[in-house]
Design an enzyme around this catalytic site. Structure first.
Site, mmCIF file in Angstrom:
data_model
loop_
_atom_site.group_PDB
_atom_site.id
_atom_site.type_symbol
_atom_site.label_atom_id
_atom_site.label_comp_id
_atom_site.label_asym_id
_atom_site.label_seq_id
_atom_site.Cartn_x
_atom_site.Cartn_y
_atom_site.Cartn_z
ATOM 1 N N HIS A 65 -2.945 7.666 7.113
ATOM 2 C CA HIS A 65 -2.333 8.226 6.116
ATOM 3 C C HIS A 65 -2.813 9.367 5.227
ATOM 4 C CE1 HIS A 65 1.895 6.573 5.517
ATOM 5 N NE2 HIS A 65 1.569 5.177 5.890
ATOM 6 N N GLN B 227 3.189 9.781 0.822
ATOM 7 C CA GLN B 227 4.412 9.010 0.834
ATOM 8 C C GLN B 227 4.940 9.839 -0.765
ATOM 9 O OE1 GLN B 227 2.275 5.240 2.602
ATOM 10 N NE2 GLN B 227 4.031 5.110 3.660
ATOM 11 N N HIS C 53 -3.874 1.309 7.248
ATOM 12 C CA HIS C 53 -3.260 2.237 7.486
ATOM 13 C C HIS C 53 -3.198 3.409 6.236
ATOM 14 C CE1 HIS C 53 1.272 0.866 8.129
ATOM 15 N NE2 HIS C 53 1.375 1.976 7.242
ATOM 16 N N GLU C 54 -4.011 3.088 5.017
ATOM 17 C CA GLU C 54 -3.495 3.893 4.314
ATOM 18 C C GLU C 54 -4.590 5.011 4.243
ATOM 19 O OE1 GLU C 54 -0.676 3.849 2.277
ATOM 20 O OE2 GLU C 54 -0.480 1.594 3.161
ATOM 21 N N GLY D 287 1.065 -1.391 0.228
ATOM 22 C CA GLY D 287 0.194 -0.103 0.175
ATOM 23 C C GLY D 287 0.935 1.089 0.134
ATOM 24 N N CYS E 50 6.359 -0.354 7.340
ATOM 25 C CA CYS E 50 5.597 0.632 6.922
ATOM 26 C C CYS E 50 6.169 1.400 6.118
ATOM 27 C CB CYS E 50 4.754 2.001 7.453
ATOM 28 S SG CYS E 50 4.796 3.113 6.887
ATOM 29 N N LEU E 51 6.727 1.982 3.981
ATOM 30 C CA LEU E 51 7.515 2.605 3.480
ATOM 31 C C LEU E 51 8.279 3.545 3.584
ATOM 32 C CD1 LEU E 51 6.053 1.687 -0.051
ATOM 33 C CD2 LEU E 51 7.253 0.199 1.450
HETATM 34 ZN ZN ZN Z 1 2.763 3.141 5.656
#
Ligand code: ZN
Length: 192
Positions: A156, A50, A152-153, A45, A110-111
């Site tokens: 963000h 991000q 989660h997304e 995701g 998480c990226l």
């Molecule tokens: Zn994340």
């Protein structure tokens, strides 16, 4: 095109995304670039913050490896199309409702936090109303990994990060890595 992934400590990750109103070619291109970036980083995701944009759009792909069973329940607009037809998925202007309050714990990454993993409690069942890149309305309902990934997304998109919800002991374990990320981001922003 592959975009740079913003790292913890960059203020954009705390910004609330603006609703998307133009469903044009530029939006379709952004969604494509986000998907390319997500695959390049081997993530499941990715949210607009991000890739340095405070907008209400995220992408995800939670298909299991070929031959493996799908480990969650889901529906899209009341039907259950094969995942191949709906993934990767771009979710725009999402509105999330919790439909199963029971919480489940799972180790998340998480990226924007390379090397950081920790247990996060989240409700099991999620309904998400959203628009696709053409502005069409949809409703996805999901549990398991898909429900978790959506939560989660969408966090963000509202400037919320998984460390805000992380198990306190796991957060402590990751403290040094998180501080290091913050320092690196400060240096990066200075050099910009
Ligand atoms: Zn994340």
């Amino acid at each position: 095109m592959i975009l740079r992934v913003t790292q913890y400590g960059e203020p954009i990750l705390r910004e609330v995304g603006k609703p998307i109103t133009e469903f044009d070619e530029a939006l379709a291109e952004l969604a494509n670039d986000m998907v390319d970036t997500m695959y390049d980083e081997e993530g499941i995701g990715l949210a607009a913050q991000q890739v340095d944009r405070a907008l209400q759009i995220c992408v995800l792909d939670v298909r299991p490896p070929e031959g493996m069973e799908v480990p969650f329940e889901y529906s899209l607009d009341g039907k259950k199309p094969p995942l191949e037809l709906i993934m990767p998925m771009a979710i725009i202007n999402p509105k999330v409702t919790i439909i199963d309050q029971v919480e489940d714990v799972y180790e998340e990454g998480c990226l924007s936090f390379p090397g950081v993993n920790g247990k996060v409690d989240r409700p099991v069942g999620v309904r998400c109303e959203y628009q696709d890149t053409e502005g069409n309305n949809h409703i996805v309902e999901a549990d398991g990994l898909l429900g978790r990934c959506i939560l989660h997304e969408v966090d963000h998109l509202n400037g919320k990060l998984f460390i805000d919800l992380m198990d306190k002991r796991d957060l402590k374990k990751n403290e040094a890595k998180i501080k290091k990320l913050k320092r690196a981001s400060r240096d990066f922003l200075k050099g910009k």
